[in-house]
Scaffold this active site. Structure first.
Site, PDB file in Angstrom:
ATOM      1  CB  CYS A   1      -1.004  -0.034   1.150  1.00  0.00           C
ATOM      2  SG  CYS A   1      -2.409   1.090   0.894  1.00  0.00           S
TER       3      CYS A   1
ATOM      4  CG  HIS B   1      -3.837  -3.542   3.039  1.00  0.00           C
ATOM      5  ND1 HIS B   1      -2.958  -3.037   3.982  1.00  0.00           N
ATOM      6  CD2 HIS B   1      -4.336  -2.474   2.377  1.00  0.00           C
ATOM      7  CE1 HIS B   1      -2.941  -1.730   3.907  1.00  0.00           C
ATOM      8  NE2 HIS B   1      -3.762  -1.355   2.930  1.00  0.00           N
TER       9      HIS B   1
ATOM     10  CD  GLU C   1      -1.667  -5.908   5.526  1.00  0.00           C
ATOM     11  OE1 GLU C   1      -2.492  -5.030   5.870  1.00  0.00           O
ATOM     12  OE2 GLU C   1      -1.253  -6.035   4.347  1.00  0.00           O
TER      13      GLU C   1
END
Length: 261
Positions: A111, A219, A221
Site C-alpha cells: 500500500c 493488503h 497481510e
C-alpha cells in the site's frame, strides 16, 4: 539457523498528546507466521540512524499507513491538508528503497509502501485517485466492520511471465482495496506486475533489483493465513530472505527469485 530478520520501519503518530512509533501488529504477525521470519522493528525520524538496522536485515517490509507520502517528494503541493502525512517516515523509507536495491535485500512493499517505492525511484502519485476521470474509488467503506473493509473489492490482471505470476501461479486474482492514492507516473526502472480494471498499476517490481522486490497496492497481510494468494506472497518473501541470509554467510552473491509455492 536463527530465522532471518525483516526490517519494518514504523509510522510516527501522536496519540493522546504523546508521540509514538507505531506498527500495525498484522504486519509483524504476517512476517512471523507466514514468512517464518523475525520482525526487526525500526523507529523512524533519524534519517541516518536506520543504517545499523539495515546491516542486520535479511529483508525489508514497507507497510501500509493512514499517512501519505508528502507530495513535495514528487514535485507537488499538498492537495488536501486534512489528510495525515509522515515526513519522518519518508526520510527513512525513500532512501531505504534505493539502498535495498543496491544491496539486493529482499523488499516487500504494501500500500503506502508501494507508493514509497514509486516515489523513491522517481515516479509520481495521484493524491486523490477517486477524483481522476475514469478511475474508481479505491478507498475502503467507512463505518463498516473490518471484515467488510478488507473484503474482496476488485480483480487484478497479472502481467504474463512477471515475478508476481511466478509467485502466485495465477493470471487473475481478487484483492481488497483501501487506498486513496495510487501510482500516476510509473518511475523509471519500475516494471508493472498487475493492473486493476481502471488501469491503475497495483503491483510493481524494481527492474534493477537482483532478487525479490515486490510492491503491491492491496493488503496481503490481512488474515494472511486464510488467503492462499497472500500466503504465497509472504512465503516467497520469507524464502528470499533466507536465501539472502545464506548468501551473506557465503559471501557476496545475489539471491535467486523464488518460484510459485
Amino acid at each position: 539457523m536463527t530465522p532471518p530478520f525483516v526490517m519494518i520501519p514504523c509510522d510516527n503518530r501522536a496519540i493522546g498528546g504523546h508521540l509514538y512509533h507505531v506498527l500495525g501488529r498484522k504486519y509483524a504477525d504476517a512476517v512471523r507466521l507466514a514468512a517464518d521470519c523475525l520482525p526487526l522493528i525500526a523507529p523512524t525520524g533519524g534519517a541516518s540512524e536506520f543504517l545499523p538496522y539495515l546491516d542486520l536485515a535479511d529483508g525489508i517490509l514497507l507497510t501500509g499507513s493512514p499517512a501519505n507520502v508528502h507530495p513535495s517528494n514528487f514535485g507537488q503541493d499538498v492537495l488536501d491538508p486534512a489528510l495525515p502525512l509522515d515526513e519522518e517516515r519518508d526520510s527513512v523509507t525513500l532512501p531505504l528503497v534505493r539502498l535495498a536495491t543496491e544491496r539486493g535485500i529482499p523488499l516487500l512493499a504494501i500500500c503506502r509502501g508501494l507508493q514509497e517505492v514509486n516515489v523513491a525511484m522517481g515516479g509520481s502519485l495521484h493524491q486523490a485517485i477517486h477524483e481522476v476521470p475514469g478511475k474508481r474509488d479505491h478507498r475502503e467503506a467507512r463505518g463498516v466492520a473490518l471484515e467488510q473493509q478488507y473484503g474482496p473489492a476488485h480483480d487484478l490482471e497479472i502481467v504474463p511471465h512477471s515475478q508476481l505470476e511466478q509467485i502466485v501461479g495465477e493470471r487473475r486474482i481478487t484483492v481488497n482495496s483501501l487506498h486513496g492514492q495510487g501510482i500516476d507516473t510509473l518511475a523509471p526502472g519500475l516494471i508493472a506486475e498487475a493492473i486493476a480494471p481502471d488501469h491503475v498499476i497495483e503491483a510493481v517490481r524494481v527492474g534493477a533489483h537482483p532478487g525479490f522486490s515486490l510492491g503491491v497496492q492491496w493488503h496481503p497481510e490481512w488474515q494472511v493465513l486464510e488467503n492462499p494468494v497472500s500466503l504465497r506472497i509472504f512465503r516467497a518473501f520469507g524464502q528470499a530472505c533466507r536465501a539472502y541470509r545464506l548468501s551473506r554467510a557465503r559471501g557476496p552473491r545475489a539471491p535467486t527469485l523464488p518460484r510459485a509455492a
